[in-house]
Design a protein around this motif. Structure first.
Motif, PDB file in Angstrom:
ATOM      1  N   GLU A   1      97.663   9.027   3.141  1.00 25.92           N
ATOM      2  CA  GLU A   1      96.209   9.006   2.999  1.00 25.92           C
ATOM      3  C   GLU A   1      95.651   7.717   3.602  1.00 25.92           C
ATOM      4  OE1 GLU A   1      95.414   9.493  -1.137  1.00 25.92           O
ATOM      5  OE2 GLU A   1      95.581  11.675  -1.058  1.00 25.92           O
ATOM      6  N   PRO A   2      94.516   7.825   4.296  1.00 28.89           N
ATOM      7  CA  PRO A   2      93.934   6.611   4.879  1.00 28.89           C
ATOM      8  C   PRO A   2      93.301   5.738   3.815  1.00 28.89           C
ATOM      9  CG  PRO A   2      92.738   8.593   5.590  1.00 28.89           C
ATOM     10  CD  PRO A   2      93.676   9.013   4.534  1.00 28.89           C
ATOM     11  N   ARG A   3      93.000   4.515   4.202  1.00 30.34           N
ATOM     12  CA  ARG A   3      92.267   3.641   3.288  1.00 30.34           C
ATOM     13  C   ARG A   3      91.025   3.146   4.023  1.00 30.34           C
ATOM     14  NH1 ARG A   3      96.090  -1.676   4.097  1.00 30.34           N
ATOM     15  NH2 ARG A   3      95.216  -2.161   6.127  1.00 30.34           N
ATOM     16  N   ALA A   4      90.137   2.493   3.291  1.00 30.57           N
ATOM     17  CA  ALA A   4      88.884   2.045   3.895  1.00 30.57           C
ATOM     18  C   ALA A   4      89.172   1.030   4.991  1.00 30.57           C
ATOM     19  CB  ALA A   4      87.990   1.442   2.830  1.00 30.57           C
ATOM     20  N   LYS A   5      88.326   1.032   6.029  1.00 27.00           N
ATOM     21  CA  LYS A   5      88.617   0.263   7.228  1.00 27.00           C
ATOM     22  C   LYS A   5      88.264  -1.225   7.160  1.00 27.00           C
ATOM     23  CE  LYS A   5      91.041   2.109  10.313  1.00 27.00           C
ATOM     24  NZ  LYS A   5      90.861   2.822  11.498  1.00 27.00           N
ATOM     25  N   TYR A   6      87.682  -1.680   6.028  1.00 26.72           N
ATOM     26  CA  TYR A   6      87.332  -3.102   6.025  1.00 26.72           C
ATOM     27  C   TYR A   6      88.562  -3.990   5.969  1.00 26.72           C
ATOM     28  CZ  TYR A   6      87.636  -2.300   0.992  1.00 26.72           C
ATOM     29  OH  TYR A   6      88.068  -1.931  -0.242  1.00 26.72           O
ATOM     30  N   ILE A   7      89.716  -3.390   5.570  1.00 28.16           N
ATOM     31  CA  ILE A   7      90.957  -4.157   5.685  1.00 28.16           C
ATOM     32  C   ILE A   7      91.565  -3.766   7.026  1.00 28.16           C
ATOM     33  CG2 ILE A   7      93.126  -4.764   4.581  1.00 28.16           C
ATOM     34  CD1 ILE A   7      92.052  -2.994   2.188  1.00 28.16           C
ATOM     35  N   ARG A   8      91.724  -4.720   7.917  1.00 30.91           N
ATOM     36  CA  ARG A   8      92.244  -4.378   9.235  1.00 30.91           C
ATOM     37  C   ARG A   8      93.762  -4.463   9.246  1.00 30.91           C
ATOM     38  NH1 ARG A   8      89.988  -7.402  13.867  1.00 30.91           N
ATOM     39  NH2 ARG A   8      90.623  -9.228  12.672  1.00 30.91           N
ATOM     40  N   SER A   9      94.387  -3.510   9.947  1.00 27.88           N
ATOM     41  CA  SER A   9      95.851  -3.475   9.892  1.00 27.88           C
ATOM     42  C   SER A   9      96.469  -4.631  10.673  1.00 27.88           C
ATOM     43  CB  SER A   9      96.395  -2.129  10.348  1.00 27.88           C
ATOM     44  OG  SER A   9      95.893  -1.806  11.615  1.00 27.88           O
ATOM     45  N   VAL A  10      95.726  -5.248  11.615  1.00 27.93           N
ATOM     46  CA  VAL A  10      96.300  -6.427  12.277  1.00 27.93           C
ATOM     47  C   VAL A  10      96.460  -7.581  11.281  1.00 27.93           C
ATOM     48  CG1 VAL A  10      95.620  -5.977  14.650  1.00 27.93           C
ATOM     49  CG2 VAL A  10      94.002  -7.088  13.110  1.00 27.93           C
ATOM     50  N   GLU A  11      95.694  -7.515  10.160  1.00 26.17           N
ATOM     51  CA  GLU A  11      95.871  -8.534   9.132  1.00 26.17           C
ATOM     52  C   GLU A  11      96.810  -8.050   8.028  1.00 26.17           C
ATOM     53  OE1 GLU A  11      91.885  -9.425   7.912  1.00 26.17           O
ATOM     54  OE2 GLU A  11      91.383 -10.044   9.949  1.00 26.17           O
ATOM     55  N   ARG A  12      96.477  -6.862   7.517  1.00 22.79           N
ATOM     56  CA  ARG A  12      97.336  -6.294   6.473  1.00 22.79           C
ATOM     57  C   ARG A  12      97.593  -4.829   6.788  1.00 22.79           C
ATOM     58  NH1 ARG A  12      95.476  -6.820   0.775  1.00 22.79           N
ATOM     59  NH2 ARG A  12      93.396  -7.440   1.421  1.00 22.79           N
ATOM     60  N   GLY A  13      98.686  -4.568   7.450  1.00 16.97           N
ATOM     61  CA  GLY A  13      99.014  -3.207   7.858  1.00 16.97           C
ATOM     62  C   GLY A  13     100.187  -2.668   7.088  1.00 16.97           C
ATOM     63  N   LEU A  14     101.287  -2.427   7.797  1.00 20.03           N
ATOM     64  CA  LEU A  14     102.481  -1.899   7.148  1.00 20.03           C
ATOM     65  C   LEU A  14     102.998  -2.904   6.126  1.00 20.03           C
ATOM     66  CD1 LEU A  14     104.556   0.486   7.286  1.00 20.03           C
ATOM     67  CD2 LEU A  14     105.867  -0.937   8.854  1.00 20.03           C
ATOM     68  N   TYR A  15     103.297  -2.449   4.935  1.00 16.68           N
ATOM     69  CA  TYR A  15     103.744  -3.302   3.826  1.00 16.68           C
ATOM     70  C   TYR A  15     102.834  -4.523   3.662  1.00 16.68           C
ATOM     71  CZ  TYR A  15     107.921  -0.426   4.041  1.00 16.68           C
ATOM     72  OH  TYR A  15     108.793   0.639   4.047  1.00 16.68           O
ATOM     73  N   ASN A  16     101.552  -4.317   3.992  1.00 21.64           N
ATOM     74  CA  ASN A  16     100.560  -5.391   3.884  1.00 21.64           C
ATOM     75  C   ASN A  16     100.830  -6.582   4.791  1.00 21.64           C
ATOM     76  OD1 ASN A  16      98.452  -4.490   2.287  1.00 21.64           O
ATOM     77  ND2 ASN A  16      99.693  -4.698   0.428  1.00 21.64           N
ATOM     78  N   LYS A  17     101.629  -6.373   5.832  1.00 20.20           N
ATOM     79  CA  LYS A  17     101.902  -7.454   6.784  1.00 20.20           C
ATOM     80  C   LYS A  17     101.103  -7.183   8.068  1.00 20.20           C
ATOM     81  CE  LYS A  17     105.013  -9.503   4.253  1.00 20.20           C
ATOM     82  NZ  LYS A  17     104.710 -10.784   3.630  1.00 20.20           N
ATOM     83  N   PRO A  18     100.821  -8.224   8.848  1.00 21.66           N
ATOM     84  CA  PRO A  18     100.091  -8.026  10.102  1.00 21.66           C
ATOM     85  C   PRO A  18     100.848  -7.046  11.008  1.00 21.66           C
ATOM     86  CG  PRO A  18     100.370 -10.369   9.645  1.00 21.66           C
ATOM     87  CD  PRO A  18     101.151  -9.641   8.610  1.00 21.66           C
ATOM     88  N   THR A  19     100.132  -6.053  11.518  1.00 18.09           N
ATOM     89  CA  THR A  19     100.794  -4.985  12.254  1.00 18.09           C
ATOM     90  C   THR A  19      99.997  -4.616  13.504  1.00 18.09           C
ATOM     91  OG1 THR A  19     101.610  -4.086  10.166  1.00 18.09           O
ATOM     92  CG2 THR A  19     101.650  -2.611  12.064  1.00 18.09           C
ATOM     93  N   VAL A  20     100.722  -4.474  14.602  1.00 19.02           N
ATOM     94  CA  VAL A  20     100.109  -3.919  15.808  1.00 19.02           C
ATOM     95  C   VAL A  20     100.552  -2.470  15.934  1.00 19.02           C
ATOM     96  CG1 VAL A  20     100.248  -3.876  18.320  1.00 19.02           C
ATOM     97  CG2 VAL A  20      99.809  -6.019  17.158  1.00 19.02           C
ATOM     98  N   LEU A  21      99.598  -1.569  15.940  1.00 19.01           N
ATOM     99  CA  LEU A  21      99.932  -0.159  16.129  1.00 19.01           C
ATOM    100  C   LEU A  21      99.262   0.307  17.423  1.00 19.01           C
ATOM    101  CD1 LEU A  21     100.952   2.668  15.051  1.00 19.01           C
ATOM    102  CD2 LEU A  21      98.731   2.885  13.968  1.00 19.01           C
ATOM    103  N   ASN A  22     100.081   0.731  18.368  1.00 17.38           N
ATOM    104  CA  ASN A  22      99.538   1.299  19.598  1.00 17.38           C
ATOM    105  C   ASN A  22     100.126   2.673  19.833  1.00 17.38           C
ATOM    106  OD1 ASN A  22      99.339  -1.953  20.936  1.00 17.38           O
ATOM    107  ND2 ASN A  22      97.625  -0.542  20.824  1.00 17.38           N
ATOM    108  N   ASN A  23      99.426   3.394  20.685  1.00 19.14           N
ATOM    109  CA  ASN A  23      99.847   4.754  20.969  1.00 19.14           C
ATOM    110  C   ASN A  23     100.945   4.769  22.045  1.00 19.14           C
ATOM    111  OD1 ASN A  23      98.910   6.218  23.595  1.00 19.14           O
ATOM    112  ND2 ASN A  23      98.753   7.755  22.018  1.00 19.14           N
TER     113      ASN A  23
END
Lengths: 618, 154
Positions: A321-343
């Protein structure tokens, strides 16, 4: 040979591979993409092996057979390419193989009946790069697909693979990020966020652990470039991810692959294993001191998992399930760690950008959208398949020059881009250049690059209903506008397509669209109204025909159409009567037949089987 | 019962003891048993120390997982956009009528499960069906049953 321990060793290894290649050796390439395999390419490859083995005793023909990834021209599979002449044969059957070997491989002549024929002009074209479908293409993300064996790391290295990584490892991480920023590369998965900016934000966050991820959950119906890249050139994705990881300081990567793509999972797994053996993944990559590894996660068949935060929850072993976008995944993504997700496609571009430089990449495309984009050109167009072209090409060029126009000489009506989050663009706007910004302005979006061509037989209300139905099923159910708004929209659209629509239906639809756009939680929800909004915007007359006249102009909506047989065209062959599941077609042999409309279930079987095109829909 | 349990353990043992493995294990259950058995989820919950409710949530959320056994053969009708335009609805209706089963249902004799799938990425061959993971393209309502019969040999 075991591990490659330095950049110099990699160069030497590549030279060694190159030295072993015999020039002018005839090569037969048989496409082993999903499409060609479905059409029987495995049997064709076996036939080649057999014929060559048999004849090898009598004639001295040196022949290498490679099984490659998808060439993109899937409709015409199985595809066979002969090198060095670059002849492309279409729809090759095992029984054609002896002739190909005799005529082309040994004799250097062309087997005319197997080459591409232009559906409009009738012109025959034998050489790969002269076929209109390929001629206008510029392949960067698809650079190796169809020419290398995706299960062979040596093939990839020989084609210049991992040279981008070697160069990156001599650069400072921040310079790599700058290079990617300057290239103007934007995310190919849908939203078009600048890749370099994403990397820089991630690298700037203080953290002991960072992740890089690849989104291979290609969920947009009508788009299959990511499948093709993962299947046909998995090392390009892996190399891109290693470069990205080095740039942002990550040591663990994940590739999330759709459950529906078993061949992609297989080829990626083989590639990761091979890269580990060569020391290109794991500890101390190419002796640089940098360590990084990749894990593959299979998706579970949920469309919403293509959304970044839902994808991360899914990798962690949760419901996606998605979460609200005000938390950016580059700051807190996978396991709440900074994450770069690209296609997938974005990652596949990275090694070439590093190798050839930002200026080279930025020299292609438009002001705001640089480089090339892979489109899957499908629907009612003559040449369907994957095409890679510079950004900024017009819809018309794509449909008419590369796609070879509309099937059956019908009228071009619209294209749908961007999947369920995108919209329909009418033919009158077909001169629009395709890039991220112009499509958004037209009420659609780039999405992952699916271009679905629609002709006069496509009902736009039905298309809107189709996408809304899709989204109802795929809504994760977390937020109310999406969970409850979409089913109400589907009810309204169903009423309209079944002849119960009123003017208020349209007004209410528009109101609900507005609610979704402003009220939904994630990107999928906020864009879910686009298919309805864009069809109302450009094809309001079709909605009105359904509502006021109770007619479906395209002859699609079942409740509003009737089937009949044209007595002039009917020869009384009885084929329709024999196949009708309702047995409601009657008539004597060799005399025009009649459909009993009261019992007809409008299944379309009679139209499908009629060899004389005598069944009419009105 | 022990034998049953070891069946599940064999699958669980293939993976790390991490929540990251849960989805993969449930998918392997699905592949092996054609559904996700309740006992399998109970065992997984025990071994991994995660609540059963979480596994149930996953099994009902992800489309690839099913809590009821599927038929011996699975027919997937692609209902992606390109297939939709090129007649997937007619293919689906034909199959529903001929097999006497609704979408996402299993025939009474347990022979076939009929499913819809949102795009299998073979759009150039639309409309596409998959019979036990074998792709068939360019389908027509009048021919689709023959293709299935030919492949499964009945």
């Amino acid at each position: 040979m075991g591990t490659i321990n330095s950049i110099e060793e990699l160069d030497r290894y590549r030279q060694k591979l190159a030295a072993a290649v015999k020039p002018n050796l005839p090569t037969v390439l048989v496409c082993f993409g999903t499409g060609c395999q479905a059409n029987g390419s495995r049997l064709v490859a076996e036939a080649f092996t057999e014929v060559i083995k048999e004849q090898g005793l009598q004639v001295n023909v040196n022949l290498g057979i490679k099984t490659t990834g998808c060439h993109g021209f899937c409709e015409n599979g199985p595809l066979v390419v002969l090198r060095p002449q670059d002849i492309l044969y279409l729809k090759v059957k095992p029984e054609d193989v002896p002739e190909i070997v005799e005529e082309s491989v040994k004799g250097g002549r062309i087997v005319q009946r197997l080459v591409y024929q232009d559906k409009v002009t009738g012109e025959q074209v034998a050489h790969y790069n002269e076929i209109p479908f390929y001629k206008h293409q510029l392949r960067i993300a698809l650079r190796h697909i169809g020419t290398i064996d995706p299960t062979s790391i040596d093939d990839y290295i020989l084609a210049g693979g991992y040279a981008g990584l070697a160069k990156a490892l001599t650069m400072r991480p921040e310079d790599i990020i700058t290079e990617v920023e300057r290239s103007g590369l934007r995310g190919r998965g849908g939203a078009g966020f600048p890749t370099g900016t994403k990397w820089r934000s991630c690298a700037a966050v203080q953290s002991d652990v960072r992740y890089v991820m690849c989104n291979g959950d290609e969920g947009d119906p009508g788009a299959f470039m990511d499948r093709s890249i993962m299947e046909g050139d998995p090392h390009a994705v892996i190399e891109g991810m290693i470069i990205g990881a080095y740039a942002v300081g990550s040591h663990q990567g994940y590739i999330y692959v759709r459950d529906e793509y078993p061949l992609a999972v297989r080829n990626l797994s083989i590639a990761i294993e091979a890269a580990r053996e060569k020391g290109l993944l794991g500890k101390n990559i190419l002796g640089s001191g940098f360590s990084f590894d990749i894990k593959i996660i299979r998706g579970g068949g949920a469309f919403v998992c293509g959304e970044s935060s839902a994808l991360m929850r899914s990798v962690e072993g949760n419901v996606g399930e998605p979460r609200a976008k005000y938390i950016r995944s580059v700051e807190r993504g996978l396991y709440n760690k900074p994450t770069v997700l690209n296609n997938v496609e974005t990652w596949a571009n990275v090694p070439e950008i590093i190798l050839k430089g930002a200026d080279w990449y930025a020299s292609m495309g438009t002001e705001g959208s640089k480089g090339t984009k892979v489109f899957s050109l499908v629907g009612k167009v003559n040449n369907t398949g994957l095409v890679e072209v510079p950004m900024g090409i017009s819809i018309r060029e794509l449909v008419e020059n590369i796609g070879g126009g509309i099937q059956g000489g019908k009228k071009f009506k619209a294209v749908q881009t961007g999947g369920p989050s995108g919209g329909c663009i009418p033919e009158r706007l077909a001169d629009l250049p395709i890039d991220f910004d112009s499509l958004t302005k037209a009420g659609s979006m780039m999405g992952s690059g699916g271009i679905i061509v629609m002709d006069e037989d496509t009902c736009m209300v039905d298309v809107a209903k189709y996408f809304t139905g899709f989204l109802v099923e795929e809504s994760c159910g977390k937020c109310t506008p999406c969970r409850d708004g979409l089913p109400r929209m589907l009810d309204l659209l169903t009423d309209i397509t079944e002849g119960r629509g009123t003017e208020e239906h349209l007004a209410m639809l528009e109101e609900l669209c507005d609610l979704l756009t402003w009220g939904a939680l994630c990107g999928l929800g906020t864009s879910a109204a686009n298919p309805v909004l864009s069809t109302i915007r450009y094809f309001r007359d079709e909605y009105e025909a359904h509502i006021k006249d109770k007619k479906c102009p395209a002859g699609v909506c079942k409740a509003l159409i009737t089937y009949s047989i044209d007595p002039e065209a009917c020869t009384g062959c009885r084929l329709c009567a024999k196949n009708c599941p309702q047995t409601c077609i009657t008539g004597e042999r060799k005399k025009p037949h009649v459909i009993d409309v009261s019992r007809c279930i409008r299944c379309g079987v009679c139209k499908d089987v009629c060899p004389y095109d005598a069944v009419r829909v009105s | 019962m022990t034998q049953e349990l070891s069946k599940f353990d064999r699958i669980i043992e293939r993976y790390e003891r991490s929540e990251e493995s849960l989805l993969a294990i449930l998918q392997d259950y699905q592949r092996e048993f054609q559904y996700v058995p309740e006992e399998g989820m109970r065992r997984l919950s025990e071994v991994m120390g995660v609540p059963l409710s979480k596994l149930y949530a996953m099994a009902t959320f992800y489309k690839a997982l099913s809590l009821v056994p599927r038929g011996r053969h699975t027919i997937k009708v692609c209902t992606g956009t390109a297939c939709h335009l090129k007649g997937a609805p007619q293919i689906l209706e034909t199959l529903e009528r001929e097999l006497r089963v609704k979408r996402n249902g299993t025939t009474e004799d347990g022979e076939f499960t009929l499913e819809c799938v949102n795009c299998v990425g073979a759009c150039a061959m639309a409309p596409v069906i998959l019979v036990d993971e074998v792709y068939h393209g360019q389908n027509r309502p009048s021919k689709v049953m023959d293709i299935i019969k030919k492949q499964v040999g009945s």
